[in-house]
Design a protein around this motif. Structure first.
Motif, PDB file in Angstrom:
ATOM      1  N   ILE A   1      -8.123  19.488  70.232  1.00 24.87           N
ATOM      2  CA  ILE A   1      -8.083  18.219  69.522  1.00 24.87           C
ATOM      3  C   ILE A   1      -7.455  18.344  68.140  1.00 24.87           C
ATOM      4  O   ILE A   1      -6.686  17.474  67.706  1.00 24.87           O
ATOM      5  N   VAL A   2      -7.731  19.433  67.439  1.00 25.51           N
ATOM      6  CA  VAL A   2      -7.180  19.596  66.091  1.00 25.51           C
ATOM      7  C   VAL A   2      -5.668  19.806  66.147  1.00 25.51           C
ATOM      8  O   VAL A   2      -4.910  19.175  65.407  1.00 25.51           O
ATOM      9  N   ALA A   3      -5.215  20.686  67.038  1.00 21.88           N
ATOM     10  CA  ALA A   3      -3.771  20.921  67.173  1.00 21.88           C
ATOM     11  C   ALA A   3      -3.060  19.641  67.598  1.00 21.88           C
ATOM     12  O   ALA A   3      -1.952  19.354  67.133  1.00 21.88           O
ATOM     13  N   GLY A   4      -3.688  18.862  68.472  1.00 18.43           N
ATOM     14  CA  GLY A   4      -3.088  17.615  68.924  1.00 18.43           C
ATOM     15  C   GLY A   4      -2.919  16.617  67.795  1.00 18.43           C
ATOM     16  O   GLY A   4      -1.874  15.965  67.670  1.00 18.43           O
ATOM     17  N   VAL A   5      -3.935  16.488  66.960  1.00 19.74           N
ATOM     18  CA  VAL A   5      -3.856  15.553  65.836  1.00 19.74           C
ATOM     19  C   VAL A   5      -2.866  16.055  64.794  1.00 19.74           C
ATOM     20  O   VAL A   5      -2.116  15.265  64.206  1.00 19.74           O
ATOM     21  N   GLU A   6      -2.830  17.344  64.562  1.00 19.21           N
ATOM     22  CA  GLU A   6      -1.849  17.897  63.615  1.00 19.21           C
ATOM     23  C   GLU A   6      -0.422  17.606  64.079  1.00 19.21           C
ATOM     24  O   GLU A   6       0.439  17.213  63.282  1.00 19.21           O
ATOM     25  N   SER A   7      -0.169  17.794  65.369  1.00 19.50           N
ATOM     26  CA  SER A   7       1.155  17.528  65.915  1.00 19.50           C
ATOM     27  C   SER A   7       1.508  16.049  65.799  1.00 19.50           C
ATOM     28  O   SER A   7       2.628  15.685  65.411  1.00 19.50           O
ATOM     29  N   TYR A   8       0.553  15.198  66.113  1.00 20.08           N
ATOM     30  CA  TYR A   8       0.808  13.757  66.032  1.00 20.08           C
ATOM     31  C   TYR A   8       1.050  13.331  64.587  1.00 20.08           C
ATOM     32  O   TYR A   8       1.916  12.494  64.320  1.00 20.08           O
ATOM     33  N   ALA A   9       0.317  13.913  63.641  1.00 16.63           N
ATOM     34  CA  ALA A   9       0.505  13.565  62.230  1.00 16.63           C
ATOM     35  C   ALA A   9       1.928  13.889  61.778  1.00 16.63           C
ATOM     36  O   ALA A   9       2.553  13.115  61.043  1.00 16.63           O
ATOM     37  N   ARG A  10       2.465  15.033  62.240  1.00 13.43           N
ATOM     38  CA  ARG A  10       3.846  15.392  61.878  1.00 13.43           C
ATOM     39  C   ARG A  10       4.842  14.419  62.505  1.00 13.43           C
ATOM     40  O   ARG A  10       5.794  13.972  61.853  1.00 13.43           O
ATOM     41  N   THR A  11       4.618  14.074  63.764  1.00 10.70           N
ATOM     42  CA  THR A  11       5.500  13.125  64.448  1.00 10.70           C
ATOM     43  C   THR A  11       5.440  11.757  63.780  1.00 10.70           C
ATOM     44  O   THR A  11       6.468  11.089  63.585  1.00 10.70           O
ATOM     45  N   LEU A  12       4.235  11.338  63.424  1.00  7.75           N
ATOM     46  CA  LEU A  12       4.051  10.043  62.783  1.00  7.75           C
ATOM     47  C   LEU A  12       4.741   9.995  61.428  1.00  7.75           C
ATOM     48  O   LEU A  12       5.402   9.006  61.084  1.00  7.75           O
ATOM     49  N   GLU A  13       4.619  11.072  60.661  1.00  9.83           N
ATOM     50  CA  GLU A  13       5.265  11.106  59.349  1.00  9.83           C
ATOM     51  C   GLU A  13       6.784  10.973  59.497  1.00  9.83           C
ATOM     52  O   GLU A  13       7.426  10.233  58.747  1.00  9.83           O
ATOM     53  N   HIS A  14       7.353  11.668  60.476  1.00 17.71           N
ATOM     54  CA  HIS A  14       8.796  11.568  60.707  1.00 17.71           C
ATOM     55  C   HIS A  14       9.184  10.151  61.108  1.00 17.71           C
ATOM     56  O   HIS A  14      10.185   9.592  60.640  1.00 17.71           O
ATOM     57  N   ASP A  15       8.379   9.538  61.971  1.00 21.00           N
ATOM     58  CA  ASP A  15       8.656   8.176  62.429  1.00 21.00           C
ATOM     59  C   ASP A  15       8.608   7.187  61.265  1.00 21.00           C
ATOM     60  O   ASP A  15       9.475   6.315  61.135  1.00 21.00           O
ATOM     61  N   LEU A  16       7.627   7.320  60.396  1.00 19.42           N
ATOM     62  CA  LEU A  16       7.461   6.375  59.299  1.00 19.42           C
ATOM     63  C   LEU A  16       8.536   6.514  58.227  1.00 19.42           C
ATOM     64  O   LEU A  16       8.868   5.544  57.533  1.00 19.42           O
ATOM     65  N   THR A  17       9.094   7.701  58.085  1.00 14.95           N
ATOM     66  CA  THR A  17      10.031   7.949  56.987  1.00 14.95           C
ATOM     67  C   THR A  17      11.487   8.088  57.425  1.00 14.95           C
ATOM     68  O   THR A  17      12.362   8.217  56.572  1.00 14.95           O
ATOM     69  N   CYS A  18      11.754   8.055  58.728  1.00 18.30           N
ATOM     70  CA  CYS A  18      13.119   8.258  59.234  1.00 18.30           C
ATOM     71  C   CYS A  18      14.070   7.222  58.630  1.00 18.30           C
ATOM     72  O   CYS A  18      13.855   6.013  58.749  1.00 18.30           O
ATOM     73  N   GLY A  19      15.100   7.706  57.958  1.00 14.78           N
ATOM     74  CA  GLY A  19      16.093   6.815  57.376  1.00 14.78           C
ATOM     75  C   GLY A  19      15.762   6.334  55.979  1.00 14.78           C
ATOM     76  O   GLY A  19      16.572   5.647  55.357  1.00 14.78           O
ATOM     77  N   VAL A  20      14.584   6.678  55.467  1.00 16.85           N
ATOM     78  CA  VAL A  20      14.210   6.259  54.115  1.00 16.85           C
ATOM     79  C   VAL A  20      14.752   7.274  53.121  1.00 16.85           C
ATOM     80  O   VAL A  20      14.556   8.476  53.280  1.00 16.85           O
TER      81      VAL A  20
END
Length: 215
Positions: free
Chosen positions: A186-205
């Motif tokens: 669960i921890v590794a899964g959330v860590e991975s998702y947090a990195r993906t989410l950060e990239h998604d939120l900031t892509c192109g900014v």
């Protein structure tokens, strides 16, 4: 002469007994569900009569709401911690919540079981969980809007839809972990998702200083 410790009052004893019963009910509801656990089961496990149990909670629905309140207290405390952080720290804190749940698997399981049993509108916990998820979506959506206003998150993201996606992903990871803890970290899964989410939120900014998390 040293005075002895004052004996707890009747009210204090009653509150302590109530908390003991709630702890027992948490374990039984997590194991057998609300519908699959009778008041007689809880009373027997807590070492109290059924009328005595009803004296504290009024009904089985009253006991359920007390259990939900106990479980939510821990989550709300962590949510207040997140709200007290700067926006750039909230995303990085997501794995910490997963670590807490891993250490308290019984409470995580209890939450998942009670949500599943509260899907029907006539369920005792239905209104509580509807309100809870609405409040969670509002908090996350407001955080995204703040990051958009600060220029660190894409403006084409719908904050309400993204908030629902984030919560759904975290709940889904937790459910898979509870079902198959030997396979799902669960921890590794959330860590991975947090990195993906950060990239998604900031892509192109356009970067504004050192890289930051934005939720």
């Amino acid at each position: 002469m040293t005075r002895g410790r004052q004996a707890p009052s009747r009210q204090e004893r009653a509150l302590r007994r109530r908390e003991e019963i709630i702890a027992v009910a948490c374990e039984l509801f997590a194991r057998g569900g609300f519908r699959g656990t009778s008041l007689a089961d809880v009373a027997a496990a807590a070492g109290i009569t059924q009328p005595g149990l009803l004296h504290h909670f009024g009904s089985k629905a009253g006991l359920l709401l007390a259990v939900i309140e106990r479980r939510d207290h821990d989550s709300e405390a962590f949510a207040m911690e997140l709200l007290g952080m700067a926006p750039e720290g909230r995303l990085r804190a997501m794995p910490e919540f997963a670590r807490r749940n891993r250490q308290r698997a019984g409470l995580a399981k209890l939450f998942t079981v009670l949500v599943a049993e509260s899907l029907e509108p006539d369920s005792p916990g239905h209104e509580h969980f509807v309100d809870r998820y609405r409040a969670m979506r509002a908090i996350v959506a407001d955080s995204i809007r703040s990051a958009q206003a600060a220029g660190v998150t894409r403006l084409d993201i719908d904050p309400v839809a993204k908030a629902a996606e984030i919560i759904a992903t975290l709940d889904g990871l937790q459910t898979q972990w509870l079902l198959d803890p030997d396979t799902i970290d669960i921890v590794a899964g959330v860590e991975s998702y947090a990195r993906t989410l950060e990239h998604d939120l900031t892509c192109g900014v356009a970067p504004q200083g050192p890289p930051e998390s934005v939720l």
